[in-house]
Design an enzyme around this catalytic site. Structure first.
Site, mmCIF file in Angstrom:
data_model
loop_
_atom_site.group_PDB
_atom_site.id
_atom_site.type_symbol
_atom_site.label_atom_id
_atom_site.label_comp_id
_atom_site.label_asym_id
_atom_site.label_seq_id
_atom_site.Cartn_x
_atom_site.Cartn_y
_atom_site.Cartn_z
ATOM 1 N N PHE A 33 38.142 36.552 55.579
ATOM 2 C CA PHE A 33 39.482 36.740 55.039
ATOM 3 C C PHE A 33 39.453 36.625 53.518
ATOM 4 O O PHE A 33 38.972 35.641 52.960
ATOM 5 C CB PHE A 33 40.442 35.693 55.609
ATOM 6 N N GLY A 34 39.965 37.652 52.830
ATOM 7 C CA GLY A 34 40.065 37.637 51.382
ATOM 8 C C GLY A 34 41.511 37.546 50.948
ATOM 9 O O GLY A 34 42.377 38.220 51.515
ATOM 10 N N SER A 37 40.170 37.217 44.594
ATOM 11 C CA SER A 37 39.113 38.070 44.051
ATOM 12 C C SER A 37 38.239 38.699 45.132
ATOM 13 O O SER A 37 37.584 39.711 44.870
ATOM 14 C CB SER A 37 38.239 37.301 43.060
ATOM 15 N N GLU A 110 30.655 31.680 46.858
ATOM 16 C CA GLU A 110 31.835 30.851 47.067
ATOM 17 C C GLU A 110 31.547 29.354 47.143
ATOM 18 O O GLU A 110 32.424 28.541 46.850
ATOM 19 C CB GLU A 110 32.559 31.273 48.358
#
Length: 201
Positions: A33-34, A37, A110
């Site tokens: 899931f984005g 950015s 991340e």
């Protein structure tokens, strides 16, 4: 979702990766899931993407960034998924034969310091609900700012800049990307209006 983001409190990224992998079967495709950015600069190859919504989490410009969008002396901010509300974004599907390799790339981006709490989130899409990996932030984390007064936010937007650019540019890039996809985010729209006052000050 934004990377790499740093905090003074380090956790073992590989231990967190092992914990996360226990919630995913290598026989399945991987969904991610984005919400920021990862939408406008995913840096991994997806086989499919869909508009998606997550309930119980919202996008918030409340994570300190001391390298990427600020410095230790003048920290900047990046978005994180924080508990409460809902969030519209994008889910990406990575075919299972490539999933572990792409996940390692994503993790390096991340999770270099283990700042996020990775979670498997139920993401609603037009084609049905999928279970996707999302990078959330605990409100108790030292990287979480809590409420930010408007005058402080203006100072951050005016001055905070790190190795990947300014907090202001990051905010405006995210806002433009969401708008191009038809995603409304009232808090981002408020911050955009606030940022415009910098040009008239």
């Amino acid at each position: 979702m934004d990377a790499p983001v740093e905090t003074l409190t380090l956790r073992d990224p590989q231990m967190l990766l092992a914990q996360t992998l226990r919630g995913w079967s290598p026989a399945d495709d991987l969904w991610v899931f984005g919400y920021a950015s990862l939408i406008w600069r995913p840096e991994f190859d997806a086989d499919e993407q869909r508009a998606a919504a997550v309930h119980g989490w919202h996008r918030a410009l409340r994570m300190r960034s001391r390298i990427n969008r600020g410095t230790p002396e003048r920290p900047g901010l990046v978005f994180a998924l924080v508990s409460g509300g809902s969030c519209r974004g994008v889910v990406y599907r990575i075919e299972r034969s490539r999933a572990e390799r792409e996940l390692e790339r994503l993790w390096a981006r991340e999770m270099p310091t283990g700042v996020y709490d990775p979670r498997w989130l139920a993401c609603r899409t037009p084609q049905g609900t999928v279970r996707a990996l999302g990078f959330t932030l605990d409100r108790a984390s030292p990287a979480h700012t809590g409420e930010i007064a408007e005058v402080e936010m203006l100072e951050i937007l005016r001055h905070a800049r790190g190795r990947y650019g300014s907090t202001l540019d990051y905010l405006l890039e995210t806002a433009a990307c969401l708008r191009s996809r038809g995603i409304r985010d009232r808090e981002i729209e408020r911050l955009e209006r606030l940022a415009r006052t910098l040009k008239t000050a």
